[in-house]
Scaffold this active site. Structure first.
Site, PDB file in Angstrom:
ATOM      1  N   ASP A  67      31.646  48.599  30.999  1.00 26.79           N
ATOM      2  CA  ASP A  67      32.685  48.208  30.054  1.00 26.79           C
ATOM      3  C   ASP A  67      32.131  47.853  28.679  1.00 26.79           C
ATOM      4  O   ASP A  67      30.925  47.713  28.503  1.00 26.79           O
ATOM      5  CB  ASP A  67      33.508  47.027  30.618  1.00 26.79           C
ATOM      6  CG  ASP A  67      32.641  45.980  31.303  1.00 26.79           C
ATOM      7  OD1 ASP A  67      31.433  45.939  31.042  1.00 26.79           O
ATOM      8  OD2 ASP A  67      33.185  45.199  32.103  1.00 26.79           O
ATOM      9  N   ASN A 136      38.078  35.145  38.289  1.00 23.34           N
ATOM     10  CA  ASN A 136      39.383  35.554  38.818  1.00 23.34           C
ATOM     11  C   ASN A 136      39.273  36.793  39.715  1.00 23.34           C
ATOM     12  O   ASN A 136      40.264  37.434  40.028  1.00 23.34           O
ATOM     13  CB  ASN A 136      40.365  35.816  37.667  1.00 23.34           C
ATOM     14  CG  ASN A 136      39.916  36.964  36.776  1.00 23.34           C
ATOM     15  OD1 ASN A 136      38.878  37.579  37.012  1.00 23.34           O
ATOM     16  ND2 ASN A 136      40.688  37.264  35.748  1.00 23.34           N
ATOM     17  N   HIS A 138      37.742  39.611  38.983  1.00 23.15           N
ATOM     18  CA  HIS A 138      37.688  40.930  38.346  1.00 23.15           C
ATOM     19  C   HIS A 138      36.326  41.596  38.552  1.00 23.15           C
ATOM     20  O   HIS A 138      35.316  40.919  38.746  1.00 23.15           O
ATOM     21  CB  HIS A 138      38.082  40.869  36.856  1.00 23.15           C
ATOM     22  CG  HIS A 138      37.071  40.261  35.946  1.00 23.15           C
ATOM     23  ND1 HIS A 138      37.417  39.564  34.803  1.00 23.15           N
ATOM     24  CD2 HIS A 138      35.715  40.237  35.961  1.00 23.15           C
ATOM     25  CE1 HIS A 138      36.332  39.166  34.179  1.00 23.15           C
ATOM     26  NE2 HIS A 138      35.285  39.552  34.855  1.00 23.15           N
ATOM     27  N   GLU A 143      41.360  43.382  35.650  1.00 20.77           N
ATOM     28  CA  GLU A 143      41.933  42.062  35.874  1.00 20.77           C
ATOM     29  C   GLU A 143      42.901  42.106  37.063  1.00 20.77           C
ATOM     30  O   GLU A 143      43.300  43.188  37.509  1.00 20.77           O
ATOM     31  CB  GLU A 143      42.661  41.614  34.599  1.00 20.77           C
ATOM     32  CG  GLU A 143      41.752  41.541  33.356  1.00 20.77           C
ATOM     33  CD  GLU A 143      40.794  40.343  33.356  1.00 20.77           C
ATOM     34  OE1 GLU A 143      40.414  39.861  34.444  1.00 20.77           O
ATOM     35  OE2 GLU A 143      40.416  39.893  32.261  1.00 20.77           O
TER      36      GLU A 143
HETATM   37  C1  F6R Z   1      30.369  42.850  32.867  1.00 23.62           C
HETATM   38  C2  F6R Z   1      31.510  42.883  33.750  1.00 23.62           C
HETATM   39  C3  F6R Z   1      32.165  41.650  34.285  1.00 23.62           C
HETATM   40  C4  F6R Z   1      31.182  40.583  34.733  1.00 23.62           C
HETATM   41  C5  F6R Z   1      31.923  39.353  35.221  1.00 23.62           C
HETATM   42  C6  F6R Z   1      30.974  38.229  35.587  1.00 23.62           C
HETATM   43  O1  F6R Z   1      29.969  44.140  32.498  1.00 23.62           O
HETATM   44  O2  F6R Z   1      31.952  43.944  34.022  1.00 23.62           O
HETATM   45  O3  F6R Z   1      32.986  42.014  35.368  1.00 23.62           O
HETATM   46  O4  F6R Z   1      30.365  41.104  35.755  1.00 23.62           O
HETATM   47  O5  F6R Z   1      32.788  38.892  34.231  1.00 23.62           O
HETATM   48  O6  F6R Z   1      30.323  37.784  34.445  1.00 23.62           O
HETATM   49  P1  F6R Z   1      29.092  36.785  34.528  1.00 23.62           P
HETATM   50  O7  F6R Z   1      27.997  37.540  35.198  1.00 23.62           O
HETATM   51  O8  F6R Z   1      28.744  36.471  33.089  1.00 23.62           O
HETATM   52  O9  F6R Z   1      29.538  35.620  35.303  1.00 23.62           O
END
Ligand code: F6R
Length: 240
Positions: A67, A136, A138, A143
């Site tokens: 992403d 959450n 994701h 989401e």
């Molecule tokens: C990042 C991504 C997100 C993160 C998630 C957890 O490329 O796709 O899904 O993996 O938000 O983020 P952290 O690792 O910062 O807790």
């Protein structure tokens, strides 16, 4: 789904890097799906170390990132392109034209989503997809409520995700409101998926995943539809 409960972030990172290194040794032309955020940083450090010790090479491998924020240029310090450069790419030997990430500044975002799907298709699909998980539930920026068959698309970030990511920006107002993400359907086509989670903030999302049933309110639970998933969690994320 294979669960690996480990004692610490470091142990999680070493195990994840070991799985990636083995896959690279088996297939030097590996197509790696990569993630950003705090979770994979330790894994990338371990991979850099293995590269520096001459144990692995990324020369023939490819990367497709999950992403990117809409509106941030690749040289913006909070863009995911910049993150990947800092945390992995500038330290290893993967050729620049082997590294792919959605373009957050593309003039036509829908076209960019189509182009990104084509990039993945032309590479023959993702061999090993690394994932973190949001508080959450994701994965990527899919989401809650995202259909399980979604392809790469533009998403409006939820307030919880913007808050969780605000720590990297001067203020929450600077956190972009939209992102481009691989869809859940795109992610589910990877041949092997490796999800990492560490720390108590992930406990609720991991609890939902442990229920063992796909539930669109917890996007990561779509992984129950996949036959080849490893989940590495530390004890704090796993709970009792
Ligand atoms: C990042 C991504 C997100 C993160 C998630 C957890 O490329 O796709 O899904 O993996 O938000 O983020 P952290 O690792 O910062 O807790």
């Amino acid at each position: 789904m294979r669960w690996h409960v480990v004692e610490s972030y470091e142990e999680m990172s070493r195990m994840a890097a070991g799985i990636i290194a083995e896959a690279l040794e088996r297939n030097p032309r590996l197509v790696l799906g990569l993630a950003t955020g705090s979770t994979p940083v330790g894994t990338y450090r371990e991979l850099i170390k293995a590269f520096q010790e001459g144990k692995i090479s990324f020369k023939e491998a490819f990367a497709v990132n999950l992403d990117e924020y809409v509106g941030l240029a690749p040289d913006h310090p909070q863009s995911y392109a910049y993150f990947m450069e800092e945390e992995l790419f500038s330290h290893v030997d993967m050729p620049p034209d082997h590294r792919h990430i959605p373009r957050g500044l593309a003039p036509d975002l829908d076209e960019e989503c189509r182009r990104y799907e084509e990039v993945i298709r032309n590479l023959g699909g993702v061999d090993l997809q690394l994932l973190g998980i949001g508080v959450n539930g994701h994965i990527g920026f899919n989401e809650p409520g995202t259909p399980f068959d979604a392809r790469t698309h533009v998403v409006e970030l939820t307030p919880s995700t913007r808050e969780a990511n605000a720590r990297f920006f001067e203020s929450i107002d600077e956190v972009p409101t939209h992102a481009i993400t691989m869809g859940l359907g795109t992610i589910l086509e990877a041949r092997h998926i490796l999800l990492l989670a560490s720390g108590p903030t992930k406990r609720e999302a991991i609890r939902a995943l442990r229920e063992g049933e796909p539930d669109p309110e917890w996007p990561a639970t779509c992984l129950w539809l996949h036959k080849n998933v490893d989940v590495i969690v530390d004890r704090e994320a796993y709970g009792e």
